[in-house]
Write an enzyme that holds these catalytic residues in place. Structure first.
Site, PDB file in Angstrom:
ATOM      1  N   ARG A  99       0.863  -1.185   0.000  1.00  0.00           N
ATOM      2  CA  ARG A  99       0.000   0.000   0.000  1.00  0.00           C
ATOM      3  C   ARG A  99       0.893   1.225   0.000  1.00  0.00           C
ATOM      4  O   ARG A  99       1.924   1.251   0.698  1.00  0.00           O
ATOM      5  CB  ARG A  99      -0.890   0.034   1.256  1.00  0.00           C
ATOM      6  N   GLU A 124      -4.167   7.258  -4.927  1.00  0.00           N
ATOM      7  CA  GLU A 124      -4.202   6.642  -6.255  1.00  0.00           C
ATOM      8  C   GLU A 124      -5.414   7.188  -6.993  1.00  0.00           C
ATOM      9  O   GLU A 124      -6.517   7.121  -6.442  1.00  0.00           O
ATOM     10  CB  GLU A 124      -4.302   5.117  -6.142  1.00  0.00           C
ATOM     11  N   HIS A 176      -1.209   0.070  -9.634  1.00  0.00           N
ATOM     12  CA  HIS A 176      -1.882  -0.892  -8.747  1.00  0.00           C
ATOM     13  C   HIS A 176      -2.417  -2.098  -9.531  1.00  0.00           C
ATOM     14  O   HIS A 176      -3.632  -2.338  -9.587  1.00  0.00           O
ATOM     15  CB  HIS A 176      -3.010  -0.213  -7.951  1.00  0.00           C
TER      16      HIS A 176
HETATM   17  C1  GLV Z   1      -5.089  -5.181  -3.564  1.00  0.00           C
HETATM   18  O1  GLV Z   1      -4.345  -4.263  -3.388  1.00  0.00           O
HETATM   19  C2  GLV Z   1      -5.670  -5.964  -2.523  1.00  0.00           C
HETATM   20  O2  GLV Z   1      -5.544  -5.618  -1.336  1.00  0.00           O
HETATM   21  O3  GLV Z   1      -6.309  -6.976  -2.857  1.00  0.00           O
END
Ligand code: GLV
Ligand code: GLV
Length: 335
Positions: A240, A269, A288
């Protein structure tokens, strides 16, 4: 379906339109209200659409907090299409007897693959090379042009030895890497040696973070963290954005404190176009994509639907984040 539970799904789900596709299975058991746009519902729209619902199938882009829960008196379950659930105030859910479920396991390999893609791309300066080719900066072969760093035989430090960290460590073995890990607890069976955080940072050529974002982990990759890394080392983050002090990372890259970084996640993001990270040198950045394969996202959607349907049927979901919710609020179904 007059007696069927009502659920709000905050984005079209992957997995197609077959009868066993995630959304079709949900529609067979619940009255589904689907947010059709590709962008997240604004907070007011989320509140309005979720207000009369028994269940919510949310993305990591939705903030599930106390004010939202208070606007949704019937709500019994929130199923997050992600392994991370830092977008959810779990304590607020628990206090109201709202079950929270997530989708662990099925995205472990996809995220570990992405971690290695980023690690290799940063080590071998792939995006810089690609830009050079496309902008005409590719001259004749030169022995000292665009030199990166060896991956094979190097030392990889994994901060956060959970499922994804272990999957990254297994891949590292194929590259004959020495693997160190740092975690609060010993991780039995982890394919690597335990180290203190300082020891790991001092010895690793690559440092990869695999921590959930919590109050304890927010911003832990800060200026002091980068200063303890080796100058030729590369930092990788597929967890993250919030675990990183991003201005400190941008400075560390600009000042040559570390050689490079590769991140799949940022805060926020997307990043605003003028974010200092975007002008920092030697940064590989992806939007991401850790779990972004057809196969993985379909499995995540199936798990998210399973979790929601189990909770709404009064069964214990397989991936229940807050078991206390089942005994705490014992919320009556209103209406
Ligand atoms: C993606 O970032 C998730 O947490 O599944
Ligand atoms: C590189 O292309 C080499 O042949 O060494």
């Amino acid at each position: 379906m007059p007696d069927a539970p009502r659920v709000f799904v905050t984005r079209a789900l992957p997995g197609g339109g077959a009868p066993d596709a995630p959304l079709a299975r949900l529609r067979a058991a619940a009255t589904v209200d689907l947010w059709e746009a590709d962008t997240p519902p604004p907070a007011a729209a989320l509140r309005a659409r979720a207000a009369g619902c028994d269940g919510l199938l949310s993305m990591l882009t939705e903030r599930i907090d106390a004010p939202l829960l208070d606007a949704c008196p019937r709500l019994r379950a929130v199923s997050n299409l992600a392994v991370g659930y830092d977008n959810i105030d779990v304590a607020a859910c628990t206090a109201r007897g709202v079950a929270v479920t997530n989708t662990p396991g099925v995205l472990t390999d996809a995220t570990a693959d992405m971690t290695f893609a980023l690690l290799l791309a940063a080590a071998r300066r792939l995006p810089e090379g690609e830009r050079a080719v496309r902008t005409g900066a590719w001259g004749p072969w030169h022995p000292t042009w665009l030199l990166g760093h060896a991956v094979t035989g190097a030392t990889l430090g994994i901060v956060g030895p959970g499922r994804i960290g272990a999957a990254v460590a297994r891949r590292a073995r194929g590259f004959e890497m020495r693997v160190l890990y740092h975690g609060r607890h010993e991780a039995p069976g982890f394919p690597g040696a335990r180290a203190t955080l300082d020891g790991l940072l001092a010895r690793s050529d690559y440092v990869s973070v695999h921590l959930p974002l919590t109050a304890e982990t927010a911003g832990i990759c800060d200026a002091a963290f980068f200063a303890k890394m080796q100058r030729h080392a590369i930092f990788v983050n597929t967890a993250r954005g919030g675990v990183v002090d991003q201005p400190a990372l941008a400075r560390a890259l600009r000042d040559g404190v570390i050689a490079g970084a590769a991140v799949d996640v940022t805060a926020p993001e997307p990043l605003p176009p003028d974010d200092p990270l975007l002008s920092a040198p030697h940064l590989v950045i992806a939007p991401h994509l850790g779990s972004a394969t057809e196969e993985t996202r379909t499995r995540m959607a199936q798990l998210a639907v399973d979790g929601l349907l189990a909770a709404l049927a009064g069964r214990r979901p397989q991936h229940l984040v807050n078991p206390q919710a089942l005994t705490a609020g014992c919320r009556e179904v209103v209406g």
